[in-house]
Design a protein around this motif. Structure first.
Motif, mmCIF file in Angstrom:
data_model
loop_
_atom_site.group_PDB
_atom_site.id
_atom_site.type_symbol
_atom_site.label_atom_id
_atom_site.label_comp_id
_atom_site.label_asym_id
_atom_site.label_seq_id
_atom_site.Cartn_x
_atom_site.Cartn_y
_atom_site.Cartn_z
ATOM 1 N N THR A 57 0.729 -1.158 0.177
ATOM 2 C CA THR A 57 0.036 -0.254 -0.086
ATOM 3 C C THR A 57 0.944 1.016 -0.020
ATOM 4 N N ASN A 164 -5.310 8.593 0.749
ATOM 5 C CA ASN A 164 -5.770 7.210 -0.100
ATOM 6 C C ASN A 164 -6.248 7.761 -1.428
ATOM 7 N N ASN A 232 -8.511 0.068 -3.736
ATOM 8 C CA ASN A 232 -9.306 -0.775 -2.655
ATOM 9 C C ASN A 232 -10.200 -1.633 -3.478
#
Length: 350
Positions: A57, A164, A232
């Motif tokens: 990530t 994110n 995601n």
């Protein structure tokens, strides 16, 4: 015998003088080196960074970049240990352990900090930021830094925002093109009152579920849809259990707060703090570039897999959603702060 004792005392005296001289010289050298910006004044220590996401990530890659930068610039005097996947502390315990100085840095989702300051709800406000750059501008600016500093009374210092990215919306029932398309849909939400209010305002039913249970819930029809970042959606293969995705949605974001323990931070001398801060700044650059890159690559993979029908909202369609969701702003304006909302909107207008 007298001469032997005299010689012994004389020798001891000489050794003592030489020792004191050496100590004085060492102290002077350290002070001079610190003033010259060298690394000899850097405090020797081991610091820990804990987070709850996986190694592949942007957050973890940025934490590793931060650690490497600090260790190299301190000539190895500052050791940095990074613990991913909740190995050290999980979602429920990391904040308390930061306050206890059991860990020196954590990077939680901002929604987890709303109990300490409701202004951390800003990323969940509908269509608040027009771009990643607008979000960066707000959190790097005066009002964003003021929100971070508000945590000092809790023994925590907020430092930087790591992203994110904007959330997109998916479901199994129909394309989402207008507010009325959400009527009656059951939508999984991550948590927090603002996001739940957003979907209630659109006559959808929000249901809070842990991320680990999301795929099964979608597969079994417990919920019809969900909101998440491209990365995601792609990595968890949600396209296997979702038919429709609406992009350019961005009615909420996933953003993280880089936090440190106040006692630890104030215990750093000037030279050490400068090195650690430089490491944080470097990690922030990596986090932001990696997040954008990963989301772009993930969207490309979603298109290549061809399992989802993709609909991109136009600017006009986004404005219809914005108007429909104005009651959410009215509901939380006082709690979050009208000045905070104003500053966030101005960052998008720049």
């Amino acid at each position: 015998m007298y001469h032997v004792k005299k010689a012994t005392f004389t020798l001891l005296g000489i050794i003592l003088v030489l020792t004191l001289a050496a100590c004085g010289g060492s102290s002077e050298s350290s002070s001079t080196s610190e003033g010259d910006g060298g690394s000899s004044g850097v405090q020797e220590m081991t610091i820990k960074i804990s987070h709850v996401v996986a190694e592949n990530t942007p957050k973890h890659q940025a934490a590793l970049a931060m650690a490497k930068n600090i260790e190299e610039n301190s000539d190895g005097k500052v050791k940095v240990q990074v613990y991913p996947n909740g190995q050290l502390f999980d979602d429920k315990t990391e904040v308390k352990n930061l306050q206890a100085n059991n860990v020196q840095f954590i990077i939680p989702d901002m929604s987890k900090m709303v109990g300490m300051n409701p202004a951390f709800n800003v990323p969940s406000l509908p269509f608040m930021f027009s771009s990643n750059e607008a979000a960066y501008s707000f959190w790097d600016g005066e009002k964003g830094q003021e929100i971070f500093q508000s945590l000092e009374s809790e023994g925590i210092i907020g430092l930087r925002m790591w992203p994110n990215g904007p959330k997109q919306i998916t479901n199994t029932v129909r394309p989402i093109k207008a507010p009325e398309d959400l009527q009656g849909l059951k939508i999984r939400v991550q948590g927090g009152q603002v996001l739940a209010s957003l979907f209630k305002t659109l006559d959808a039913g929000p249901l809070q579920l842990p991320f680990g249970q999301l795929y099964t819930a979608l597969e079994q029809g417990t919920v019809d849809g969900q909101v998440n970042t491209f990365s995601n959606i792609s990595t968890k293969k949600l396209g296997d259990v979702q038919k429709y995705i609406t992009t350019n949605w961005g009615a909420a974001r996933v953003d993280y707060a880089m936090l440190t323990n106040k006692e630890f931070w104030e215990g750093l001398n000037e030279e050490t703090k400068k090195i650690v801060q430089a490491g944080i700044d470097h990690g922030t650059e990596v986090a932001r570039s990696k997040a954008e890159q990963l989301n772009q690559e993930a969207f490309k993979k979603i298109k290549e897999r061809g399992k989802m029908d993709i609909y991109e909202l136009s600017a006009e369609e986004r404005s219809v959603f914005q108007e429909a969701l104005q009651p959410v702003y009215d509901e939380f304006r006082e709690e979050i702060g009208a000045d905070v909302i104003k500053a966030a909107k101005e960052s998008s207008a720049e």
